[in-house]
Motif scaffolding. Structure first.
Motif, mmCIF file in Angstrom:
data_model
loop_
_atom_site.group_PDB
_atom_site.id
_atom_site.type_symbol
_atom_site.label_atom_id
_atom_site.label_comp_id
_atom_site.label_asym_id
_atom_site.label_seq_id
_atom_site.Cartn_x
_atom_site.Cartn_y
_atom_site.Cartn_z
ATOM 1 N N LEU A 291 34.857 66.389 30.922
ATOM 2 C CA LEU A 291 35.339 65.663 32.095
ATOM 3 C C LEU A 291 36.101 64.411 31.674
ATOM 4 N N THR A 292 35.605 63.725 30.655
ATOM 5 C CA THR A 292 36.281 62.528 30.152
ATOM 6 C C THR A 292 37.680 62.863 29.659
ATOM 7 N N GLU A 293 37.799 63.973 28.925
ATOM 8 C CA GLU A 293 39.103 64.378 28.412
ATOM 9 C C GLU A 293 40.065 64.671 29.562
ATOM 10 N N ARG A 294 39.578 65.372 30.587
ATOM 11 C CA ARG A 294 40.445 65.710 31.720
ATOM 12 C C ARG A 294 40.835 64.445 32.498
ATOM 13 N N CYS A 295 39.883 63.547 32.711
ATOM 14 C CA CYS A 295 40.177 62.311 33.436
ATOM 15 C C CYS A 295 41.180 61.451 32.667
ATOM 16 N N GLU B 91 25.828 66.198 28.192
ATOM 17 C CA GLU B 91 26.826 65.439 27.444
ATOM 18 C C GLU B 91 28.102 66.243 27.202
ATOM 19 N N ALA B 92 27.945 67.550 26.928
ATOM 20 C CA ALA B 92 29.125 68.376 26.663
ATOM 21 C C ALA B 92 30.032 68.434 27.894
ATOM 22 N N VAL C 25 36.954 55.245 31.177
ATOM 23 C CA VAL C 25 36.192 56.185 32.001
ATOM 24 C C VAL C 25 34.712 55.902 31.783
ATOM 25 N N ILE C 26 34.012 55.566 32.845
ATOM 26 C CA ILE C 26 32.604 55.163 32.755
ATOM 27 C C ILE C 26 31.777 55.988 33.723
ATOM 28 N N TYR C 27 30.604 56.429 33.274
ATOM 29 C CA TYR C 27 29.660 57.138 34.134
ATOM 30 C C TYR C 27 28.434 56.254 34.364
ATOM 31 N N VAL C 28 28.027 56.171 35.606
ATOM 32 C CA VAL C 28 26.868 55.360 35.965
ATOM 33 C C VAL C 28 25.830 56.261 36.624
ATOM 34 N N ALA C 29 24.638 56.304 36.046
ATOM 35 C CA ALA C 29 23.533 57.044 36.660
ATOM 36 C C ALA C 29 22.974 56.207 37.808
ATOM 37 N N ALA C 30 23.091 56.723 39.020
ATOM 38 C CA ALA C 30 22.755 55.946 40.208
ATOM 39 C C ALA C 30 21.501 56.474 40.889
ATOM 40 N N ARG C 31 20.798 55.549 41.523
ATOM 41 C CA ARG C 31 19.673 55.907 42.377
ATOM 42 C C ARG C 31 20.227 56.034 43.797
ATOM 43 N N GLN C 32 20.239 57.241 44.309
ATOM 44 C CA GLN C 32 20.915 57.515 45.559
ATOM 45 C C GLN C 32 20.051 57.165 46.766
#
Length: 292
Positions: free
Chosen positions: A206-210, A200-201, A227-234
């Motif tokens: 990364l969110t701040e930089r983006c 999370e840290a 800014v959204i992060y998606v946990a993906a099944r690759q």
């Protein structure tokens, strides 16, 4: 954004008069220009850099290209031009406002990373070049409190110490304006393989930089940056994929988007430890339909 002007002056006889002109006439003229919000002058007390530094908080490059800036930007320099040397101009993103450096305080600037400032017990703020000379490409700023003892001769190379020559002038009523581009949006989605999702840290950094990239480079309004992060099944391919969706604007040229992608790539590598595929999708305003 932060607009910096650096120079030295080669004529000791007229240097005091030039400084009076710059501090008492040019600086007030600049702060009266629409889009200028703060202005302050400094003198270097460490070697290896131009003697004088002027630091301004402005809305963006368009301010420096405006007729008002050309007409009101501080008067005629012709009298002093032959003595001005080592002159450099840069426009930096990453900071909305320059720090206020008061009497008895110092500005310390590093072009070699934040580590020298952190080792001094300071909290550096990063800014990166977006226009004009773009050199140094990155700088880190910190305010040095008068209670901290530091000799200019002990500083590492490319770390410089400045004393304020003026108070920080502010335009208008001094209020911080809203981020430019009130109707400009930027939607950034980063898909990351679930097993490689950073802590999370790291995501917060990364969110701040983006966010800064979207407001500074794409000139999106802060309230309209998502800014959204998606946990993906690759299935296969890269462990990270980033896509940015935005409204087409004349200033969002291919070179601007290339710069944005390069900085986004660096940010993802630094804070997530991953190399991401990056794709940008721009849409004409009349093809967008949105709610909330």
């Amino acid at each position: 954004m932060i607009y910096t002007v650096e120079c030295s002056f080669a004529d000791p006889v007229s240097e005091a008069q030039w400084n009076d002109f710059y501090s008492l006439e040019k600086l007030p003229a600049l702060i009266s220009v629409s889009g200028f919000h703060t202005s302050q002058r400094f003198k270097a007390i460490s070697a290896g850099c131009p003697v004088y530094l002027a630091m301004h908080s402005i809305d963006g490059l368009a301010v420096l290209e405006s007729d008002e800036y050309r007409q009101k930007g501080g008067g005629n320099f012709a009298r002093w031009q032959q003595y001005i040397t080592d002159w450099h101009r840069n426009l930096y993103g990453g900071l909305e406002r320059a720090p206020v450096i008061g009497e008895g305080e110092y500005l310390i600037v590093s072009a070699v990373g934040p580590e020298p400032l952190i080792e001094m017990g300071l909290t550096p703020e990063q800014m990166w070049a977006v226009a004009l000379e773009k050199c140094p490409e990155n700088r880190w700023l910190a305010k040095l409190d008068s209670a901290i003892s530091l000799g200019a001769n002990t500083l590492p190379k490319n770390v410089h110490l400045y004393a304020p020559m003026t108070a920080q002038l502010t335009g208008g009523n001094g209020a911080v304006p809203q981020t430019q581009g009130r109707n400009r949006h930027a939607y950034l989605t980063i898909f990351i393989q679930a097993q490689k999702m950073p802590p999370e840290a790291n995501l917060a950094e990364l969110t701040e930089r983006c966010t800064r990239l979207c407001t500074d480079v794409l000139q999106a309004a802060l309230d309209n940056v998502h800014v959204i992060y998606v946990a993906a099944r690759q299935g296969r391919g890269h462990p990270a994929y980033a896509q940015i969706k935005y409204r087409l604007e004349p200033f969002r040229t291919p070179s601007v988007m290339d710069d944005f992608m390069a900085r986004l790539d660096e940010a993802i590598k630094r804070h997530a430890g991953l190399t991401a595929r990056i794709r940008c999708f721009g849409y004409p305003a009349d093809t967008l339909y949105a709610r909330n």
